[in-house]
Every structure is written in C-alpha cells, then in structure tokens.
Design a protein around this motif. Structure first.
Motif, PDB file in Angstrom:
ATOM      1  N   HIS A 106       1.580   4.961  -1.799  1.00  0.00           N
ATOM      2  CA  HIS A 106       0.927   6.506  -2.982  1.00  0.00           C
ATOM      3  C   HIS A 106       2.552   6.919  -3.331  1.00  0.00           C
ATOM      4  N   HIS A 155      -5.827   0.207   6.509  1.00  0.00           N
ATOM      5  CA  HIS A 155      -6.120   1.388   7.317  1.00  0.00           C
ATOM      6  C   HIS A 155      -6.373   0.208   8.680  1.00  0.00           C
ATOM      7  N   LYS A 187      -0.081   3.672  -5.836  1.00  0.00           N
ATOM      8  CA  LYS A 187      -1.804   4.377  -6.103  1.00  0.00           C
ATOM      9  C   LYS A 187      -1.497   5.303  -7.192  1.00  0.00           C
ATOM     10  N   ASP A 245       2.320   2.567   3.501  1.00  0.00           N
ATOM     11  CA  ASP A 245       1.127   4.184   3.083  1.00  0.00           C
ATOM     12  C   ASP A 245       1.666   5.415   2.461  1.00  0.00           C
ATOM     13  N   HIS A 273      -9.272   1.945   1.085  1.00  0.00           N
ATOM     14  CA  HIS A 273      -9.481   2.526   2.655  1.00  0.00           C
ATOM     15  C   HIS A 273     -10.405   2.597   3.491  1.00  0.00           C
ATOM     16  N   HIS A 305       0.747  -1.457  -0.011  1.00  0.00           N
ATOM     17  CA  HIS A 305       0.338  -0.436   0.278  1.00  0.00           C
ATOM     18  C   HIS A 305       0.836   1.491   0.033  1.00  0.00           C
TER      19      HIS A 305
HETATM   20 FE    FE Z   1      -3.714   4.915   1.636  1.00  0.00          FE
END
Ligand code: FE
Ligand code: NIG
Length: 454
Positions: free
Chosen positions: A111, A305, A178, A362, A282, A109
């Motif tokens: 970004h 999460h 992502k 994340d 998420h 996960h």
């Molecule tokens: Fe995230």
C-alpha cells in the motif's frame, strides 16, 4: 556509509552491456513457478575454488540493453555472446566481489501511497484493542483515508519516491502499489495516477492496483447496510471511472467478515476482471471468511494474507495449483508480526499441498510499516518456517507469477529483463540470516546500475 541512487544512464557511456563477474553464487531461480518441493530449489551456480572450480567456470551474468543474454560459467557465456554477435569490448564490467547475485526482488503486495502515520495504534493494540475494533471506531484505514484525501498530489509523489528509494536499497526492482486510501473516485484516481507516474519516472517498475473496496468510507457509514451501499457505488460509479482512466492493472478487495463479504467481493472482482483488471484478494487475514475459496473460484492471480484459510479453502488452492491457472498464495508475515497476532499463515501446510507461495511486505501505515523485503524474508523463515531458499523463491519467481509477469521477471534467464540484485554475502542462505542488515551492494534495473553502495 553512503547510499546512492544513480539516476538513469548506462554504467559506462559507450557500453550497452554488462558482464557481472566475481560472484561466489548466482541463485538463478530458473525453471518456472515453484510449488511443493521445488519451492526449495533456487537453481544455484556456485564458484567453489576449494573443491576445484576453475576460473573459466566461475559463474557470470551478461546483460545487453535491458535484457539478460547469458548466464553460466565464464567461458561458456563468452562463447554464447560471440555466437549472438555481441562483442565483448562493448560490455562494462561489474564486480560482485565474492557476493551473491539474485534476481531483483519483487514486492507483490504494498500500500505504497498514503499520507500520515499511525503510531498511536501500536499503543492501542498494546492495551488490547483489536484491528477491526479500531477501524469500526473511525480509526485505522479511515484515519489514513482522511489524511490522504487532504494531501496534495505533490506530497503523495514525494512520499512514494522516498519509500521506493528505500525499497531499491533493499534490492527491490518491481513493486505492486494499491490505491485504497481515497475511497472516493477523485482520490482513488489520484493515487493510481501517482503510482503510474512513479513507475514512469523509474528506476523501479510500479504496478498500480485498484483497491476501492478497502473499507467502507465515513460518508456511507450511516446508510442502511453500509457495505452493500458502498459496493453498489463501487460497481456503478467508481469502477467505471477507474476503467476509463486505464492505469490500474489489477483489482483487489479486503474480503473479510465485517468488511466486504464473499458475495460483494465476487461481484466487484468479476466486474473489474471484465474490464481488464486481474483479480487479487486480501483474504482470511483475521478469520476464515471464504476468501481462499473465492480466489480459486474466480481464478485470482494471487490470494494474500491467508492467516486463517479454511480446510476447504486450502483444498481449493491445492486443486487450483494442479490446474492451468494456479493461484499464488502471497503471505504477509510482517503484518502478523506487527499486529502482535500469534497466529501465522499455515505456510508449511500450503507447501505440502503444492500451493505456490510468494511473500510480500504489505507496506502500509497501520499493520506493516516496513519497506524492507529482506527483513520480511527473515520473519518468513522464523515464523512461517520457510527455508531461505523457499523465501527467496517467494520474493522472486513466485512473486513475478503473482503479478502475472512470470515470463518477464523473477529469474536470471536469457530473454528476461535485466533486473538483478548483488548482495554482500557469499550465499543466498545469509540473506534472511542477518535481519535488516543492509546487505545490498549493487542493484541493476533493466540493464542499468541504479544503486551502488558507496
Ligand atoms: Fe494489504
Ligand atoms: O493488508 N487488511 C487490510 N489492509 C491492509 C492494512 C491497511 C491499514 O491498516 O491501513 C493490510 O493489512
């Protein structure tokens, strides 16, 4: 200390195999997805001279071309290679120097791709501002969207290379990336194309996820029911464009009260699933919003999460864990830490209920600006109360399953990709014990030495 990324090439011009010798411990993570008590069982091979291990039993790994071909005691591996018709002379030797060998880590996960930075929000949060409050005021994700839309593709590529190199230096060999900082079709496609290009360049594998439903962009905010108007645009225009491009492997939604509702998330993820993009979410990051229940209902690969899952949501994930389509709970404790929120995901309850856990960075400019997955393991041990072995399973075999790649990566077993991390500590239990310490000695990706601490 010099860090070096070695581009391409086998470690010896003529060899097509590697024999990795001299490990004190190999955490193979063999045996499939971990859940419940097995999350704490890393399937260790150890060399323990003090209690009488003989040199011929010392654990080693053999790779041939891009695959693992044998793992076990030295004599046994050599016999297996002979039986497979692989001459020992064709193998280059790699010295683990008394360290630990694990599967290459998997960050399930991130970004990865964005422009700019948001250090100002750290100050705002210290003064009491809430995460969704900053977003509602046009900051947060939306400020990164403005910077990302304006950034040339070359700049996004350079940013991606810089952070992938950092991830590699921490033992990471596969990364989910992502979109979600474009929110218009052109920029979302650009982000997915950049993620794909970075994976093609290597050495890390990069798996693109479409996250068009990350926030409602500014141009929709004056519409009546902005989230619904944007959801319709996603379904009618953006998703068909993303599907036609064919780069996104997964689809994700920020399902949270005040962002996208359960109903909107369901419509987006079901439509994407129908176009071949497996759903992930998420969910329940800031409040119980029904995201865990939705993940179980639609058979998401992963639900991420989960700081605030409802009792019904935990029940639904526990039921899914017993089915043929378990949903991996991918916890992101560095985000809770960096948001200075004191309420962490109920990891121990999830393990007791048999839900398979992954953990991930994340990595993003707002809530978790770290690409250091071993540091996230430390936070998972301190705050989620995972054992080091549970945390290791969470970034290897379970993270592989969270990406639908449980048959290809995540453990050291013959037939799997030769993605390996060699650590400068004698046991996996020391990986989270030395926070942010730079413990990697060597990284092998698809049978090539791609990182060596100089
Ligand atoms: Fe995230
Ligand atoms: O996973 N919660 C939503 N998305 C990201 C944060 C993105 C951002 O703040 O830029 C997360 O925490």
């Amino acid at each position: 200390m010099t860090l070096r990324v070695i581009e391409g090439g086998l470690s010896d011009g003529r060899s097509v195999g590697l024999l990795i010798l001299g490990a004190n411990e190999i955490a193979t993570l063999s045996g499939g997805l971990r859940a419940g008590p097995s999350q704490d069982q890393p399937a260790l091979l150890r060399f323990d001279e003090a209690s009488g291990s003989r040199a011929e039993d010392a654990p080693i790994v053999a790779t041939w071309e891009d695959r693992i071909v044998a793992v076990g005691g030295r004599a046994e591996v050599e016999r297996s290679l002979e039986a497979q018709g692989l001459p020992l002379a064709r193998f280059a030797r790699v010295d683990a120097d008394g360290g630990t060998i694990t599967p290459g880590l998997i960050d399930a996960h991130t970004h990865l791709l964005f422009a700019g930075s948001r250090e100002g929000e750290l100050r705002l949060r210290q003064q009491g501002a809430g995460y969704l409050e900053i977003l509602a005021g046009g900051g947060g994700i939306l400020s990164t969207v403005r910077a990302t839309r304006a950034a040339p593709t070359e700049e996004l590529l350079a940013h991606g290379r810089r952070w992938l190199e950092e991830m590699l230096s921490h033992g990471v060999t596969t990364v989910e990336a992502k979109s979600g900082y474009g929110l218009d079709l052109a920029t979302e496609l650009r982000l997915l194309e950049v993620a794909h290009t970075l994976g093609r360049e290597g050495p890390l594998d990069v798996l693109p996820t479409w996250l068009g439903a990350h926030a409602v962009p500014e141009e929709f905010r004056r519409r009546r029911d902005p989230a619904e108007a944007y959801t319709r645009y996603l379904l009618d225009e953006q998703l068909p464009g993303v599907a036609a491009q064919g780069r996104a492997r997964f689809a994700d939604v920020f399902c949270e009260d005040g962002v996208f509702s359960v109903d909107q998330s369901r419509r987006i993820l079901m439509a994407a699933d129908g176009l071949g993009m497996r759903p992930r979410l998420h969910a329940d990051e800031l409040a119980a919003s029904g995201g865990a229940e939705l993940a179980a209902e639609i058979g998401a690969l992963s639900v991420d999460h989960l700081a605030w899952p409802s009792a019904a949501g935990i029940d639904a994930l526990a039921d899914a864990a017993l089915s043929s389509r378990p949903v991996v709970a991918t916890l992101l404790p560095a985000t809770t830490w960096f948001l200075m929120a004191d309420h962490y995901a109920p990891a121990r309850t999830l393990i007791e209920r048999g839900v398979p856990l992954a953990i991930a960075s994340d990595f993003n400019p707002g809530t978790s600006p770290t690409a250091n997955l071993p540091l996230v393991m430390t936070v998972a041990c301190l705050e989620l109360k995972l054992t080091p072995a549970e945390a290791l399973a969470a970034v290897t075999i379970n993270a592989a399953h969270a990406l639908g790649l449980g048959d290809e990566i995540g453990s050291i077993e013959p037939g799997k990709l030769a993605d390996l991390a060699i650590w400068r500590v004698p046991s996996h239990t020391q990986i989270p014990y030395w926070p942010a310490a730079g413990l990697i000695r060597t990284v092998i990706k698809r049978g090539r030495t791609v990182f060596q601490r100089g």
